[in-house]
Design a protein around this motif. Structure first.
Motif, short mmCIF file in Angstrom:
data_model
loop_
_atom_site.label_atom_id
_atom_site.label_comp_id
_atom_site.label_asym_id
_atom_site.label_seq_id
_atom_site.Cartn_x
_atom_site.Cartn_y
_atom_site.Cartn_z
N ARG A 158 53.43 18.65 41.55
CA ARG A 158 54.67 19.41 41.62
C ARG A 158 55.82 18.59 41.05
O ARG A 158 56.73 19.13 40.41
CB ARG A 158 54.98 19.81 43.07
CG ARG A 158 54.06 20.90 43.57
CD ARG A 158 54.37 21.32 44.98
NE ARG A 158 55.53 22.23 45.05
CZ ARG A 158 55.75 23.04 46.08
NH1 ARG A 158 54.91 23.08 47.08
NH2 ARG A 158 56.81 23.82 46.10
N PHE A 215 49.20 20.15 51.12
CA PHE A 215 50.55 20.18 50.55
C PHE A 215 50.92 18.81 49.98
O PHE A 215 51.42 18.71 48.85
CB PHE A 215 51.55 20.57 51.65
CG PHE A 215 52.99 20.40 51.29
CD1 PHE A 215 53.64 21.31 50.47
CD2 PHE A 215 53.73 19.32 51.77
CE1 PHE A 215 54.98 21.15 50.13
CE2 PHE A 215 55.06 19.15 51.44
CZ PHE A 215 55.69 20.07 50.61
N SER A 231 49.12 23.20 54.42
CA SER A 231 49.74 23.72 53.24
C SER A 231 48.81 24.64 52.64
O SER A 231 47.70 24.86 53.00
CB SER A 231 50.10 22.66 52.27
OG SER A 231 50.43 23.27 51.07
N HIS A 232 49.19 24.88 51.93
CA HIS A 232 48.59 25.98 51.22
C HIS A 232 47.11 25.70 50.98
O HIS A 232 46.74 24.71 50.39
CB HIS A 232 49.33 26.15 49.91
CG HIS A 232 48.79 27.23 49.07
ND1 HIS A 232 48.42 28.44 49.59
CD2 HIS A 232 48.56 27.29 47.75
CE1 HIS A 232 47.99 29.20 48.60
NE2 HIS A 232 48.07 28.53 47.48
N LYS A 265 49.29 17.85 46.70
CA LYS A 265 49.77 18.56 45.51
C LYS A 265 51.15 18.10 45.06
O LYS A 265 51.63 18.51 44.02
CB LYS A 265 49.79 20.06 45.78
CG LYS A 265 48.40 20.69 45.79
CD LYS A 265 48.46 22.18 45.93
CE LYS A 265 48.85 22.58 47.31
NZ LYS A 265 48.83 24.02 47.56
N ALA A 297 59.19 24.30 51.99
CA ALA A 297 57.85 23.86 52.40
C ALA A 297 57.91 22.44 52.96
O ALA A 297 57.23 22.13 53.94
CB ALA A 297 56.90 23.93 51.21
N PHE A 315 56.53 21.30 56.60
CA PHE A 315 55.46 20.31 56.79
C PHE A 315 55.99 18.96 57.27
O PHE A 315 55.30 17.95 57.14
CB PHE A 315 54.66 20.16 55.50
CG PHE A 315 53.87 21.39 55.17
CD1 PHE A 315 52.78 21.77 55.93
CD2 PHE A 315 54.23 22.20 54.11
CE1 PHE A 315 52.06 22.92 55.65
CE2 PHE A 315 53.52 23.35 53.81
CZ PHE A 315 52.44 23.72 54.59
N LEU A 349 46.45 22.08 56.11
CA LEU A 349 47.41 22.61 55.12
C LEU A 349 48.44 21.56 54.74
O LEU A 349 48.84 21.46 53.60
CB LEU A 349 48.12 23.84 55.69
CG LEU A 349 47.32 25.13 55.76
CD1 LEU A 349 48.16 26.25 56.37
CD2 LEU A 349 46.86 25.55 54.37
#
Lengths: 172, 131
Positions: A83, A76, A40-41, A79, A116, A120, A72
């Motif tokens: 979110r 993700f 992820s990011h 987070k 996303a 993922f 990533l």
């Protein structure tokens, strides 16, 4: 004919063929097995990259890419609780002061989450977010306020998201 | 048709943007430039002059189809191949997007391991099209 990963990538570039060599299929299966196939990011947005990042003539093998994608994915997942807080806040605001803009913002956030999440491998999360997205899309298109039923469906959907966005760290 | 080398990736979601960038650079060996909005893509386009634009359909502000329409109005972007990326794509939508001027559509979520080969496959079909 045996090809290394670099050879596969080179061959692919030269021929433009869609065929997926055995080596790559094996790599993909490994990736899917580890749950990192859709990942992820790392905090790098468009603004952080100069135009046309060029890695030079030597392409990497799939393994380093898989490792980076796995990182990533972990990022993700870490987070997700934040979110969720953002979504819950938007929903609270909307419940108190309904506005087209707030609906639009909630829709965009859920759209990103659905996309996303699917990337993922968070299929359930993605499916719930997509369902809410569709409901909000309908409201945005008709420019109507949510009916009591729609309001309830949205509230329930957001509640469904809560455990999905607070994953066990060991699962990531 | 020349070799596909420079790609402008237009995607508002930073997670997906990063996955696609890594996949295109690492496995495809492409040079990838990034834009997070349609407007940013239009602003960057004249100096980048990419071989191909990989464009997300649903973005806040200017969406993919509007970005494509604006790009087609420019002298530098009138002919550049554009591939849309979108979730839940239906066959009639693919037709619709192609009518708008996209050469193809990649559905999301895409597989990072095959994204480059998908693009090369699409690129190879350009050679067979009448100009």
């Amino acid at each position: 004919m045996h090809m290394t990963h670099k050879g596969v990538a080179h061959h692919l570039l030269q021929t433009g063929r869609q065929t997926i060599p055995r080596e790559r299929m094996a790599a993909r299966q490994t990736l899917q097995h580890t749950g990192a196939a859709r990942l992820s990011h790392g905090g790098s947005g468009a603004m952080n990259h100069p135009p046309f990042q060029h890695k030079g003539p030597h392409m990497q093998s799939p393994q380093p890419l898989q490792d980076r994608l796995a990182q990533l994915r972990i990022s993700f997942c870490k987070k997700l609780p934040d979110r969720y807080q953002g979504l819950a806040q938007l929903w609270d605001d909307l419940s108190q002061h309904e506005s087209h803009e707030a609906l639009k913002e909630l829709h965009q956030e859920l759209h990103k989450l659905a996309g996303a999440g699917a990337t993922f491998g968070q299929d359930q999360l993605s499916a719930v977010a997509r369902r809410l997205c569709d409901l909000l899309q309908e409201l945005l298109q008709t420019q109507r306020s949510p009916s009591p039923t729609q309001h309830l469906l949205l509230a329930q959907g957001l509640k469904e998201l809560q455990p999905l966005m607070h994953p066990n760290p060991e699962d990531t | 048709m020349s070799t596909l080398k420079h790609i402008l990736l237009v995607e508002d979601d930073p997670d997906i943007q990063e996955v696609a960038r890594m996949a295109l650079e690492s496995l495809g060996g492409f040079e990838v430039a990034l834009a997070s909005t349609g407007q940013e893509a239009l602003d960057k386009f004249p100096t980048l002059h990419p071989d191909l634009v990989l464009l997300d359909v649903m973005m806040p502000g200017m969406n993919g189809p509007t970005t494509l329409a604006r790009l087609r109005q420019t002298t530098t972007g009138a002919q550049t191949p554009v591939v849309f990326m979108t979730a839940k794509v239906q066959p009639h939508e693919v037709t619709q997007y192609k009518e708008l001027g996209a050469i193809d559509v990649i559905s999301k979520p895409f597989d990072p391991m095959t994204l480059s080969s998908q693009l090369l496959e699409i690129w190879s079909t350009l050679e067979q099209r009448p100009s």
